[in-house]
Design an enzyme around this catalytic site. Structure first.
Site, PDB file in Angstrom:
ATOM      1  N   GLU A   1      82.296   9.968  80.938  1.00 25.78           N
ATOM      2  CA  GLU A   1      82.377  11.201  80.150  1.00 25.78           C
ATOM      3  C   GLU A   1      81.106  11.447  79.338  1.00 25.78           C
ATOM      4  OE1 GLU A   1      86.125  11.079  78.047  1.00 25.78           O
ATOM      5  OE2 GLU A   1      85.779   9.092  77.256  1.00 25.78           O
TER       6      GLU A   1
ATOM      7  N   ASP B   1      85.070  15.765  78.037  1.00 25.80           N
ATOM      8  CA  ASP B   1      83.915  15.306  77.272  1.00 25.80           C
ATOM      9  C   ASP B   1      82.624  15.414  78.071  1.00 25.80           C
ATOM     10  OD1 ASP B   1      84.673  14.622  74.638  1.00 25.80           O
ATOM     11  OD2 ASP B   1      85.861  12.978  75.441  1.00 25.80           O
TER      12      ASP B   1
ATOM     13  N   CYS C   1      90.133  12.831  85.422  1.00 24.93           N
ATOM     14  CA  CYS C   1      91.295  12.881  84.531  1.00 24.93           C
ATOM     15  C   CYS C   1      91.153  13.915  83.424  1.00 24.93           C
ATOM     16  CB  CYS C   1      91.588  11.502  83.945  1.00 24.93           C
ATOM     17  SG  CYS C   1      90.329  10.958  82.794  1.00 24.93           S
TER      18      CYS C   1
HETATM   19  C1  PEP Z   1      88.178  13.792  78.831  1.00 24.96           C
HETATM   20  O1  PEP Z   1      87.291  13.743  77.962  1.00 24.96           O
HETATM   21  O2  PEP Z   1      88.098  14.496  79.857  1.00 24.96           O
HETATM   22  C2  PEP Z   1      89.412  13.006  78.661  1.00 24.96           C
HETATM   23  C3  PEP Z   1      90.311  12.922  79.614  1.00 24.96           C
HETATM   24  O3  PEP Z   1      89.601  12.387  77.455  1.00 24.96           O
HETATM   25  P1  PEP Z   1      90.067  13.164  76.115  1.00 24.96           P
HETATM   26  O4  PEP Z   1      90.399  14.583  76.483  1.00 24.96           O
HETATM   27  O5  PEP Z   1      91.230  12.444  75.571  1.00 24.96           O
HETATM   28  O6  PEP Z   1      88.852  13.062  75.261  1.00 24.96           O
HETATM   29 MG    MG Z   2      87.382  12.131  76.509  1.00 23.49          MG
END
Ligand code: PEP
Ligand code: MG
Length: 565
Positions: free
Chosen positions: A427, A451, A498
């Site tokens: 990320e 991110d 994800c």
């Molecule tokens: C992302 O950054 O894509 C992620 C899945 O983590 P979060 O949204 O919890 O920062």
């Molecule tokens: Mg994230």
């Protein structure tokens, strides 16, 4: 009253109607070094504030004919005003220099333990009440969960922004909808609203805060991104939530998913609780691709200890039997603050202590989580995933801590797994650019596009003023996705996505074309993404990916996706 409408970003679907409640969160504060006199004043004020809140809830319950609830609030007021609890908490502040928030929890714990020691069932139940009352005072002191205290009628909450802890703690029957002046659709408040099924519109601009202050009711359309203040009464039927047909449809079998030409793509779910894991299982997810552990810990004054964490991970795994469960280690910092773990203020929190950086600097917090995961893996197919990884060294340091955690468990004679698959989230652009080295250390990659987009485009994911710039389909982001997938494959590792992008069925073919082996979606999106995978032809998807990578900007990529559909 004349209706006034505001348009923002559609962050969580659904229609909602309720009383207008403008909420200004108090900043979280837990400062053990504050001087005792100030802490004493804060404690006394918080006790009075909590008493007033209990009194308001008691009156509202009585007015609604809910005599049992009213009696509970009356009993809580008695416990709160018990001189021995108050005096002990004040003494802990003035004599031992404890922070007010710590002192009330400690004083209540002493009293609760005394009640439990008497061995009487009735008094033991009172011990739980004493603890619950103290948590309310603690919330008044730390500013956490304050929204729950303000909600006394079914409402649409209007705020500048909301803390995930506020959302998690608010009663679902009263929190009907959320209208935020700030925020983006991948900000954590939006992700939680979607996962809780609360309609939300974000990025409305500050004008909504002043306008809503004089409104009586609000109607909110989370599909269109529309908020109407004081809608005409005869329009009310329009805002009634549509019945949800999810439960009526019955369980979807957890069959392996393949593209039209037979390429296997694993369909996983992102969840934040055992209940959501059950939903995901009913929707046919093949496993959990992202369990955001920090969300399990939002609503509490302390972090769960190792035993409690083992139980939590086992509960999620039990909700989806015989399926892989990918547990992300604690990811706090940025826009995620845990009441139980106040972090020092930073000028640029998204570029500061976040994710794995916090865990590596706090082994006393990280080791119990690693031990809990090794223990849960003794009976379930648990995988471990690290957030916000930037360097190979971070993965190696985690591996060393994992060894230490396992040695501690073996020495204590605790059953635990000898090893656990250790994956990394991609990320941060540096991780994608260095993916070849990371792939040698990691068992799998999971790309956090929420991110990755903000860091690639230097664009805060929660800043609605930058919503035009925050585009996960920007070819620069797509190039990093492809780079990471290729590096994973060169080393025989699977690569999944994800971030929120994988819940968009319009983008499914493109992600497969870029090399994704797994898609981790919100439970509600599983069915549509499954359909999109089975409709995809791999060769056409690769061709689409090539064209998208060569595109000038995200608009051209969107246009390509529309044409393809
Ligand atoms: C992302 O950054 O894509 C992620 C899945 O983590 P979060 O949204 O919890 O920062
Ligand atoms: Mg994230």
């Amino acid at each position: 009253m004349t209706a006034r409408s505001f348009t923002g970003l559609a962050a969580a679907p659904g229609l909602a109607f309720g009383a207008a409640l403008v909420y200004h969160a108090t900043p979280a504060r837990l400062d053990a070094s504050a001087d005792p006199a100030t802490e004493r004043t804060r404690l006394i004020r918080a006790l009075a504030e909590t008493d007033a809140t209990f009194a308001a809830h008691e009156a509202a319950s009585r007015a609604a004919g809910q005599s049992e609830s009213a009696a509970i609030f009356a009993a809580h007021r008695l416990l709160l005003n018990d001189p021995s609890l108050r005096e002990r908490a004040i003494a802990l502040v003035t004599e031992l220099g404890q922070a007010a928030a710590e002192a009330i929890i400690a004083a209540a714990e002493e009293q609760a333990l005394e009640l439990e020691r008497l061995g009487d069932a009735y008094l033991s139940a009172r011990a739980a009440d004493v603890r619950a009352v103290a948590v309310q005072v603690w919330r008044a002191l730390t500013g956490s969960g304050g929204l729950g205290r303000r909600l006394v009628a079914p409402s649409i909450v209007v705020a500048r922004d909301l803390d995930p802890a506020d959302l998690a703690g608010a009663p679902r029957d009263l929190l009907r909808g959320i209208a935020l002046a700030a925020g983006g659709i991948t900000a954590h408040a939006s992700i939680i609203a979607r996962s809780l099924g609360i309609p939300a519109v974000v990025g409305l601009g500050d004008a909504i805060l002043t306008a809503a202050a004089s409104a009586r009711t609000i109607a909110l359309d989370g599909d269109q991104g529309l908020v109407t203040l004081d809608p005409p009464a005869d329009d009310a039927a329009r805002w009634r939530p549509r019945p949800c047909d999810r439960s009526a449809r019955g369980a979807t079998p957890r069959d392996p998913v393949t593209t039209r030409d037979g390429r296997r793509v694993r369909l996983l779910a992102n969840v934040a609780s055992p209940a959501e894991a059950r939903d995901a299982c009913a929707e046919g997810a093949e496993g959990i691709g992202l369990l955001r552990t920090e969300w399990l810990f939002l609503e509490r004054p302390d972090l769960p200890d190792e035993e409690e964490q083992v139980a939590l991970y086992q509960a999620v795994a039990a909700a989806m039997p015989d399926a892989p469960i990918t547990v992300r280690t604690l990811d706090i910092g940025g826009d995620k603050r845990l009441p139980a773990l106040p972090l020092p203020r930073e000028d640029n929190p998204f570029l500061g202590s976040r994710g794995i950086r916090v865990c590596l600097s706090r082994p006393e917090i990280f080791l119990p989580q690693l031990r809990a995961l090794l223990r849960a893996r003794a009976t379930h197919d648990i995988r471990l995933m690290l957030p916000m990884v930037t360097t190979v060294a971070e993965v190696r340091r985690t591996r060393a801590l994992l060894d230490q955690a396992r040695n501690q468990l073996v020495a204590a004679g605790r059953p635990c797994a000898p090893s656990i698959p250790l994956g990394v989230m991609i990320e941060v652009p540096a991780a994608a650019l260095n993916a070849g080295h990371l792939a040698q250390e990691a068992a799998f990659f999971s790309l956090g596009t929420n991110d990755l987009t903000q860091y690639t485009l230097a664009c805060d994911r929660g800043n609605h003023r930058l919503a035009d710039l925050y585009q996960p389909l920007d070819p620069a982001v797509l190039r990093l996705i492809r780079m990471a997938c290729e590096a994973a494959h060169q080393h025989g590792r699977p690569a999944g996505i994800c971030g929120e992008l994988s819940s968009d069925p319009q983008v499914t073919a493109l992600l497969i074309g870029l090399g994704a082996d797994e898609l981790t979606c919100a439970p509600a999106a599983l069915e549509r993404v499954r359909a999109a995978i089975t409709a995809t032809d791999t060769r056409a998807a690769r061709d689409l990916a090539e064209r998208a990578l060569a595109a000038e900007g995200p608009e051209q990529v969107r246009a390509m996706l529309r044409d393809t559909l």
